[in-house]
Design a protein around this motif. Structure first.
Motif, PDB file in Angstrom:
ATOM      1  N   LEU A   1       1.030  -1.104   0.180  1.00  0.00           N
ATOM      2  CA  LEU A   1       0.005  -0.092   0.145  1.00  0.00           C
ATOM      3  C   LEU A   1       0.967   1.107   0.272  1.00  0.00           C
ATOM      4  CD1 LEU A   1      -2.955  -1.167   2.603  1.00  0.00           C
ATOM      5  CD2 LEU A   1      -2.562  -1.209  -0.143  1.00  0.00           C
ATOM      6  N   GLY A   2       2.196   1.663  -0.174  1.00  0.00           N
ATOM      7  CA  GLY A   2       2.595   2.090   0.176  1.00  0.00           C
ATOM      8  C   GLY A   2       3.453   2.895  -1.611  1.00  0.00           C
ATOM      9  N   THR A   3       2.692   2.545  -2.003  1.00  0.00           N
ATOM     10  CA  THR A   3       2.643   2.933  -3.443  1.00  0.00           C
ATOM     11  C   THR A   3       1.685   4.592  -3.770  1.00  0.00           C
ATOM     12  OG1 THR A   3       1.028   1.983  -4.688  1.00  0.00           O
ATOM     13  CG2 THR A   3       3.682   1.170  -5.096  1.00  0.00           C
ATOM     14  N   GLU A   4       1.434   5.623  -3.681  1.00  0.00           N
ATOM     15  CA  GLU A   4       0.725   6.546  -4.107  1.00  0.00           C
ATOM     16  C   GLU A   4      -0.142   5.873  -5.053  1.00  0.00           C
ATOM     17  OE1 GLU A   4       1.900  10.337  -5.278  1.00  0.00           O
ATOM     18  OE2 GLU A   4       3.797   9.830  -4.094  1.00  0.00           O
ATOM     19  N   THR A   5      -0.510   4.477  -5.902  1.00  0.00           N
ATOM     20  CA  THR A   5      -1.436   4.937  -6.718  1.00  0.00           C
ATOM     21  C   THR A   5      -2.500   3.735  -5.581  1.00  0.00           C
ATOM     22  OG1 THR A   5      -0.123   4.376  -8.409  1.00  0.00           O
ATOM     23  CG2 THR A   5      -2.317   3.188  -8.220  1.00  0.00           C
ATOM     24  N   PRO A   6      -4.080   3.326  -5.726  1.00  0.00           N
ATOM     25  CA  PRO A   6      -4.843   2.826  -5.035  1.00  0.00           C
ATOM     26  C   PRO A   6      -4.644   1.656  -5.779  1.00  0.00           C
ATOM     27  CG  PRO A   6      -6.064   4.784  -5.681  1.00  0.00           C
ATOM     28  CD  PRO A   6      -3.956   5.137  -6.020  1.00  0.00           C
ATOM     29  N   ILE A   7      -4.648   0.609  -4.396  1.00  0.00           N
ATOM     30  CA  ILE A   7      -4.868  -0.407  -5.340  1.00  0.00           C
ATOM     31  C   ILE A   7      -6.320  -1.531  -4.618  1.00  0.00           C
ATOM     32  CG2 ILE A   7      -4.006  -2.902  -4.425  1.00  0.00           C
ATOM     33  CD1 ILE A   7      -1.448  -1.311  -3.665  1.00  0.00           C
ATOM     34  N   PRO A   8      -6.386  -1.920  -5.634  1.00  0.00           N
ATOM     35  CA  PRO A   8      -8.576  -2.618  -5.698  1.00  0.00           C
ATOM     36  C   PRO A   8      -7.940  -3.675  -4.559  1.00  0.00           C
ATOM     37  CG  PRO A   8      -7.873  -2.418  -7.579  1.00  0.00           C
ATOM     38  CD  PRO A   8      -6.760  -1.864  -7.361  1.00  0.00           C
ATOM     39  N   PHE A   9      -8.799  -4.291  -3.528  1.00  0.00           N
ATOM     40  CA  PHE A   9      -9.114  -5.159  -2.513  1.00  0.00           C
ATOM     41  C   PHE A   9      -8.710  -6.315  -3.696  1.00  0.00           C
ATOM     42  CE2 PHE A   9     -10.786  -8.388  -0.404  1.00  0.00           C
ATOM     43  CZ  PHE A   9     -10.607  -8.350   0.751  1.00  0.00           C
ATOM     44  N   THR A  10      -9.282  -6.913  -4.385  1.00  0.00           N
ATOM     45  CA  THR A  10      -8.857  -7.981  -5.031  1.00  0.00           C
ATOM     46  C   THR A  10      -7.764  -8.458  -5.928  1.00  0.00           C
ATOM     47  OG1 THR A  10      -9.861  -7.355  -7.371  1.00  0.00           O
ATOM     48  CG2 THR A  10     -11.574  -8.408  -5.250  1.00  0.00           C
ATOM     49  N   ILE A  11      -6.844  -7.306  -6.142  1.00  0.00           N
ATOM     50  CA  ILE A  11      -5.026  -7.311  -5.958  1.00  0.00           C
ATOM     51  C   ILE A  11      -4.859  -7.695  -4.861  1.00  0.00           C
ATOM     52  CG2 ILE A  11      -3.513  -5.955  -7.473  1.00  0.00           C
ATOM     53  CD1 ILE A  11      -5.851  -4.855  -9.411  1.00  0.00           C
ATOM     54  N   LEU A  12      -5.077  -6.339  -3.817  1.00  0.00           N
ATOM     55  CA  LEU A  12      -4.268  -6.592  -2.736  1.00  0.00           C
ATOM     56  C   LEU A  12      -4.685  -8.216  -2.591  1.00  0.00           C
ATOM     57  CD1 LEU A  12      -2.353  -4.427  -0.530  1.00  0.00           C
ATOM     58  CD2 LEU A  12      -5.111  -4.186   0.001  1.00  0.00           C
ATOM     59  N   ALA A  13      -5.804  -8.890  -2.138  1.00  0.00           N
ATOM     60  CA  ALA A  13      -5.523 -10.443  -1.704  1.00  0.00           C
ATOM     61  C   ALA A  13      -5.266 -11.062  -1.984  1.00  0.00           C
ATOM     62  CB  ALA A  13      -7.226 -10.573  -1.216  1.00  0.00           C
ATOM     63  N   LYS A  14      -5.016 -11.004  -4.126  1.00  0.00           N
ATOM     64  CA  LYS A  14      -4.039 -12.188  -4.539  1.00  0.00           C
ATOM     65  C   LYS A  14      -2.387 -11.772  -4.537  1.00  0.00           C
ATOM     66  CE  LYS A  14      -4.068 -13.531  -9.231  1.00  0.00           C
ATOM     67  NZ  LYS A  14      -4.837 -13.217 -10.661  1.00  0.00           N
ATOM     68  N   GLU A  15      -2.145 -10.770  -4.424  1.00  0.00           N
ATOM     69  CA  GLU A  15      -0.893 -10.747  -4.511  1.00  0.00           C
ATOM     70  C   GLU A  15      -0.353 -11.024  -3.027  1.00  0.00           C
ATOM     71  OE1 GLU A  15       0.570  -6.352  -5.817  1.00  0.00           O
ATOM     72  OE2 GLU A  15      -0.260  -6.809  -7.467  1.00  0.00           O
ATOM     73  N   LEU A  16      -0.981 -10.791  -1.901  1.00  0.00           N
ATOM     74  CA  LEU A  16      -0.677 -11.236  -0.635  1.00  0.00           C
ATOM     75  C   LEU A  16      -0.881 -12.572   0.026  1.00  0.00           C
ATOM     76  CD1 LEU A  16      -0.986  -8.098   1.400  1.00  0.00           C
ATOM     77  CD2 LEU A  16       0.387  -8.564   0.717  1.00  0.00           C
ATOM     78  N   LYS A  17      -1.810 -12.783  -1.429  1.00  0.00           N
ATOM     79  CA  LYS A  17      -2.077 -14.585  -1.043  1.00  0.00           C
ATOM     80  C   LYS A  17      -3.259 -14.449   0.636  1.00  0.00           C
ATOM     81  CE  LYS A  17       1.549 -16.470  -3.521  1.00  0.00           C
ATOM     82  NZ  LYS A  17       2.632 -17.285  -3.793  1.00  0.00           N
ATOM     83  N   ALA A  18      -3.591 -13.605   0.396  1.00  0.00           N
ATOM     84  CA  ALA A  18      -4.812 -13.156   1.912  1.00  0.00           C
ATOM     85  C   ALA A  18      -5.441 -14.148   2.076  1.00  0.00           C
ATOM     86  CB  ALA A  18      -4.366 -12.006   2.666  1.00  0.00           C
ATOM     87  N   ASN A  19      -6.025 -14.125   2.739  1.00  0.00           N
ATOM     88  CA  ASN A  19      -7.957 -14.811   3.126  1.00  0.00           C
ATOM     89  C   ASN A  19      -8.146 -13.549   2.838  1.00  0.00           C
ATOM     90  OD1 ASN A  19     -10.544 -14.904   4.689  1.00  0.00           O
ATOM     91  ND2 ASN A  19      -9.695 -16.957   5.111  1.00  0.00           N
TER      92      ASN A  19
END
Length: 135
Positions: A30-48
């Motif tokens: 999340l440290g980038t200035e571009t907002p990250i969609p929840f679905t991409i965030l969950a996928k990239e972090l391999k999070a539940n």
């Protein structure tokens, strides 16, 4: 008094969640200035999805994360305070406080005292209360 107890109980939950988010790389993503969609965030972090949603909601309530109307997340300027949380603060949560209070010997809380001395660096009183909850 009730406010103090509530802050401590919040810290008992908040600190482990923040450390887990830090360990999994959420703050870096999340440290980038571009907002990250929840679905991409969950996928990239391999999070539940559910656990991540709860963690993000908690961070949003701390005003560390901003969620826009498109379900995209960014860090707020005040979020960098997470870097000041000691990595081994969780050791204090498993300290045998009952033995500490029952023994007549002077047992030093070496880690605890170091944390108490270092809390002067915290600019946010709420975070200080959260950390003190670990004792």
């Amino acid at each position: 008094m009730l406010t103090i107890l509530n802050n401590y109980s919040h810290g008992y939950v908040t600190i482990p969640v923040i450390l887990a988010c830090k360990k999994q790389g959420l703050f870096n993503k999340l440290g980038t200035e571009t907002p990250i969609p929840f679905t991409i965030l969950a996928k990239e972090l391999k999070a539940n999805d559910g656990y991540l949603r709860v963690a993000l909601h908690m961070l949003e309530s701390l005003n560390w994360v901003y969620k826009n109307h498109n379900d995209e997340y960014t860090l707020t300027p005040g979020s960098n305070i997470y870097q000041q949380i000691p990595r081994d603060i969780m050791k204090l949560m498993s300290y045998p406080m009952d033995k500490y209070f029952k023994q007549k010997k002077d047992i030093a809380l070496k880690n605890g005292l170091n944390y108490q001395e270092s809390v002067g660096i915290f600019r946010i009183r709420c975070l200080l209360n959260f950390l003190m909850a670990c004792l």
